[in-house]
Scaffold this motif. Structure first.
Motif, PDB file in Angstrom:
ATOM      1  N   ALA A 133       0.866  -1.466   0.288  1.00  0.00           N
ATOM      2  CA  ALA A 133       0.140  -0.218  -0.257  1.00  0.00           C
ATOM      3  C   ALA A 133       0.986   0.735  -0.065  1.00  0.00           C
ATOM      4  CB  ALA A 133      -1.063   0.532   1.198  1.00  0.00           C
ATOM      5  N   THR A 134       2.443   1.093   0.586  1.00  0.00           N
ATOM      6  CA  THR A 134       2.699   2.703   1.255  1.00  0.00           C
ATOM      7  C   THR A 134       3.148   2.643  -0.968  1.00  0.00           C
ATOM      8  OG1 THR A 134       3.425   2.455   3.243  1.00  0.00           O
ATOM      9  CG2 THR A 134       4.444   3.413   2.073  1.00  0.00           C
ATOM     10  N   TYR A 135       4.069   1.698  -1.318  1.00  0.00           N
ATOM     11  CA  TYR A 135       4.286   1.616  -2.085  1.00  0.00           C
ATOM     12  C   TYR A 135       3.687   2.117  -3.118  1.00  0.00           C
ATOM     13  CZ  TYR A 135       6.928   0.573  -6.653  1.00  0.00           C
ATOM     14  OH  TYR A 135       6.626   1.001  -7.909  1.00  0.00           O
ATOM     15  N   LEU A 136       2.614   1.564  -3.105  1.00  0.00           N
ATOM     16  CA  LEU A 136       2.012   2.182  -4.637  1.00  0.00           C
ATOM     17  C   LEU A 136       1.210   2.956  -4.567  1.00  0.00           C
ATOM     18  CD1 LEU A 136      -0.161  -1.343  -5.110  1.00  0.00           C
ATOM     19  CD2 LEU A 136       0.820  -0.424  -6.775  1.00  0.00           C
ATOM     20  N   HIS A 137       1.002   4.209  -3.603  1.00  0.00           N
ATOM     21  CA  HIS A 137       0.189   5.805  -2.640  1.00  0.00           C
ATOM     22  C   HIS A 137       1.573   6.222  -3.046  1.00  0.00           C
ATOM     23  CE1 HIS A 137      -1.118   9.233  -0.851  1.00  0.00           C
ATOM     24  NE2 HIS A 137      -0.171   8.881  -0.444  1.00  0.00           N
ATOM     25  N   LEU A 138       3.107   6.145  -2.728  1.00  0.00           N
ATOM     26  CA  LEU A 138       4.149   6.991  -3.168  1.00  0.00           C
ATOM     27  C   LEU A 138       4.316   7.204  -4.850  1.00  0.00           C
ATOM     28  CD1 LEU A 138       6.447   7.167  -0.700  1.00  0.00           C
ATOM     29  CD2 LEU A 138       5.050   8.185  -0.928  1.00  0.00           C
ATOM     30  N   SER A 139       3.910   5.619  -5.377  1.00  0.00           N
ATOM     31  CA  SER A 139       4.100   5.790  -6.722  1.00  0.00           C
ATOM     32  C   SER A 139       3.600   6.453  -7.545  1.00  0.00           C
ATOM     33  CB  SER A 139       4.434   4.199  -7.118  1.00  0.00           C
ATOM     34  OG  SER A 139       4.525   3.495  -8.661  1.00  0.00           O
ATOM     35  N   GLU A 143       4.603  10.032  -7.587  1.00  0.00           N
ATOM     36  CA  GLU A 143       5.156  10.315  -8.003  1.00  0.00           C
ATOM     37  C   GLU A 143       6.463  10.104  -8.088  1.00  0.00           C
ATOM     38  OE1 GLU A 143       3.462  13.334 -10.737  1.00  0.00           O
ATOM     39  OE2 GLU A 143       1.204  12.375 -11.096  1.00  0.00           O
ATOM     40  N   LEU A 144       6.956   9.392  -7.092  1.00  0.00           N
ATOM     41  CA  LEU A 144       7.936   8.750  -6.590  1.00  0.00           C
ATOM     42  C   LEU A 144       9.022   8.144  -7.288  1.00  0.00           C
ATOM     43  CD1 LEU A 144       7.476   9.901  -2.782  1.00  0.00           C
ATOM     44  CD2 LEU A 144       8.891  11.168  -4.039  1.00  0.00           C
ATOM     45  N   GLY A 145      10.320   7.448  -7.308  1.00  0.00           N
ATOM     46  CA  GLY A 145      10.692   6.274  -8.119  1.00  0.00           C
ATOM     47  C   GLY A 145      11.145   5.606  -6.962  1.00  0.00           C
TER      48      GLY A 145
END
Length: 181
Positions: A133-139, A143-145
């Protein structure tokens, strides 16, 4: 130096408008990000305020070598995790409170994203593991790499590659689609 970093630099140098720009840009986004961890809207608001207070109190901690956005979201993540640790024994909320929280979350979400597909993704993300969830939200929403996300999540590049792959597959499965992001 990005606009956010230059706005923070201006704030450090005494221009209050620099901080106002940062607050305007990230206020709602930080609340939504923190909400993914704490699942309580009022707590997310408080923790976002604490995150911004950290910028005010500890002005010299940011070294301007990395992305300001990465730095800010790392602070927010730490605040959320610390909060979860402190509140482990907190009693469960009532169904009435849950309904109110979901209505509040919808208000915040509408100010951030209006796309129907992204709304479906937002509904699916909380059902995934916290790392996914954290990865998908930030990505997707910030729009973070992967490198910046790895810094925020304190993961290696290899761990981040695995999380990225698995998170996307989990999201596809949650959406019941073959073509999820």
């Amino acid at each position: 130096m990005h606009d956010d970093a230059s706005a923070y630099r201006r704030y450090i140098d005494g221009d209050e408008r620099g901080f106002d720009e940062i607050l305007h840009t990230y206020h709602d986004r930080l609340i939504y990000f923190i909400f993914q961890y704490v699942k309580h809207f009022e707590d997310a608001e408080d923790l976002a305020a604490e995150t911004f207070m950290e910028l005010v109190v500890h002005k010299r901690r940011f070294d301007f070598r990395s992305s300001f956005k990465t730095y800010l979201f790392a602070i927010a993540r730490h605040k959320a995790i610390d909060h979860i640790r402190r509140e482990k024994r907190r009693p469960r909320v009532s169904l009435e409170e849950l309904d109110r929280e979901q209505a509040d979350l919808v208000c915040v979400e509408k100010t951030i994203i209006t796309s129907q597909t992204l709304e479906e993704v937002k509904k699916a993300i909380p059902r995934l593991s916290p790392d996914y969830a954290t990865y998908l939200h930030l990505s997707l929403f910030e729009e973070l790499g992967n490198e910046e996300i790895a810094t925020i999540m304190k993961k290696t590049k290899k761990q981040m590659a695995n999380i990225s792959y698995r998170a996307k597959n989990a999201l596809r499965e949650a959406l019941g689609k073959e073509d999820a992001p």
